[in-house]
Design a protein around this motif. Structure first.
Motif, mmCIF file in Angstrom:
data_model
loop_
_atom_site.group_PDB
_atom_site.id
_atom_site.type_symbol
_atom_site.label_atom_id
_atom_site.label_comp_id
_atom_site.label_asym_id
_atom_site.label_seq_id
_atom_site.Cartn_x
_atom_site.Cartn_y
_atom_site.Cartn_z
ATOM 1 N N THR A 34 13.878 -20.353 -16.624
ATOM 2 C CA THR A 34 13.625 -19.206 -17.494
ATOM 3 C C THR A 34 12.417 -19.479 -18.381
ATOM 4 O O THR A 34 11.553 -18.610 -18.566
ATOM 5 N N ILE A 35 12.342 -20.694 -18.921
ATOM 6 C CA ILE A 35 11.192 -21.071 -19.743
ATOM 7 C C ILE A 35 9.912 -21.013 -18.908
ATOM 8 O O ILE A 35 8.875 -20.515 -19.359
ATOM 9 N N TRP A 38 8.651 -17.559 -18.497
ATOM 10 C CA TRP A 38 7.977 -17.022 -19.685
ATOM 11 C C TRP A 38 6.527 -17.488 -19.738
ATOM 12 O O TRP A 38 5.649 -16.766 -20.198
ATOM 13 N N ASN A 39 6.292 -18.705 -19.274
ATOM 14 C CA ASN A 39 4.907 -19.189 -19.188
ATOM 15 C C ASN A 39 4.099 -18.350 -18.208
ATOM 16 O O ASN A 39 2.927 -18.048 -18.445
ATOM 17 N N GLU A 40 4.735 -17.982 -17.106
ATOM 18 C CA GLU A 40 4.046 -17.232 -16.058
ATOM 19 C C GLU A 40 3.884 -15.761 -16.427
ATOM 20 O O GLU A 40 2.922 -15.103 -16.001
ATOM 21 N N ARG A 41 4.812 -15.230 -17.229
ATOM 22 C CA ARG A 41 4.787 -13.808 -17.587
ATOM 23 C C ARG A 41 4.869 -13.669 -19.115
ATOM 24 O O ARG A 41 5.905 -13.310 -19.672
ATOM 25 N N VAL A 45 9.322 -8.859 -22.042
ATOM 26 C CA VAL A 45 10.191 -8.702 -23.209
ATOM 27 C C VAL A 45 11.517 -9.396 -22.911
ATOM 28 O O VAL A 45 12.175 -9.110 -21.912
ATOM 29 N N ILE A 46 11.885 -10.317 -23.766
ATOM 30 C CA ILE A 46 13.075 -11.146 -23.549
ATOM 31 C C ILE A 46 14.336 -10.336 -23.842
ATOM 32 O O ILE A 46 14.365 -9.511 -24.755
#
Length: 217
Positions: A34-35, A38-41, A45-46
């Motif tokens: 998941t982390i 987030w780096n890739e996208r 919005v979480i």
């Protein structure tokens, strides 16, 4: 506090905490992948339950972590603003922070190595950002001062820079003034409101600012 956490905000918090992907994943209760996503996208919005977990992680962080987080977001915003087309009109949020009968100023380093220029803390408002949030966040990133926006004083096209300038009267909340952006600023300090024109020529100060400061004296 972040109104809506995105991948970019979460990764900035990870960097501020100086944690590995495994450590931040364990802290907020998600898988390492998941982390990585987030780096890739960074614009994702979480989901709500993780928004709350990130709120908690931020709120429990000490002051140095919060300052590093604010500086990381500022660096990201500045880099993105540089990439914006010149055809897009820039908006700058300017914070007039008052404490008793004093107002917060920063001393900008001019392009000329010998030049100095006193100003109010300010930051570029990128598309989608809230100017009031930018004003308080940039104040923290530049000076270490926490403030809250009391009211917007108005908007004008700045006579020197040509940018759309939005001015916010802010109340001091906490913190000791520091120069946290030594690259751009030579100093940051509180000055008596009645002496503001000794630092910034009166003709350059937006008139509603002077009226607001008169009310604070």
């Amino acid at each position: 506090m972040i109104d809506q956490w995105t991948g970019r905000h979460a990764i900035a918090l990870q960097a501020a905490l100086r944690m590995s992907q495994d450590e931040i994943a364990a802290l907020i209760g998600v898988a390492k992948r998941t982390i990585a996503s987030w780096n890739e996208r960074p614009d994702i919005v979480i989901r709500p339950e993780l928004q709350r977990a990130l709120d908690t992680a931020y709120e429990r962080s000490d002051e140095p972590v919060k300052l590093r987080f604010a500086r990381q977001l500022k660096a990201d915003d500045d880099a993105e603003a540089q990439a914006v087309s010149n055809a897009v009109s820039l908006t700058v949020a300017i914070a007039i922070v008052v404490k008793d009968a004093e107002v917060l100023l920063v001393c900008r380093r001019d392009a000329d190595p010998g030049g100095l220029d006193w100003q109010f803390p300010a930051g570029i408002v990128k598309p989608g950002a809230k100017p009031a949030t930018v004003a308080s966040r940039e104040t923290l990133a530049e000076t270490g001062i926490h403030c809250s926006v009391r009211t917007e004083l108005g908007t004008r096209i700045h006579p020197l820079t040509g940018v759309n300038a939005r001015y916010f009267l802010c109340d001091y909340l906490a913190g000791e003034v520091q120069n946290l952006d030594a690259v751009e600023n030579a100093s940051a300090l509180w000055v008596p409101s009645q002496r503001i024109t000794r630092f910034i020529p009166e003709e350059r100060i937006y008139a509603p600012i002077l009226r607001a400061l008169e009310g604070e004296q």
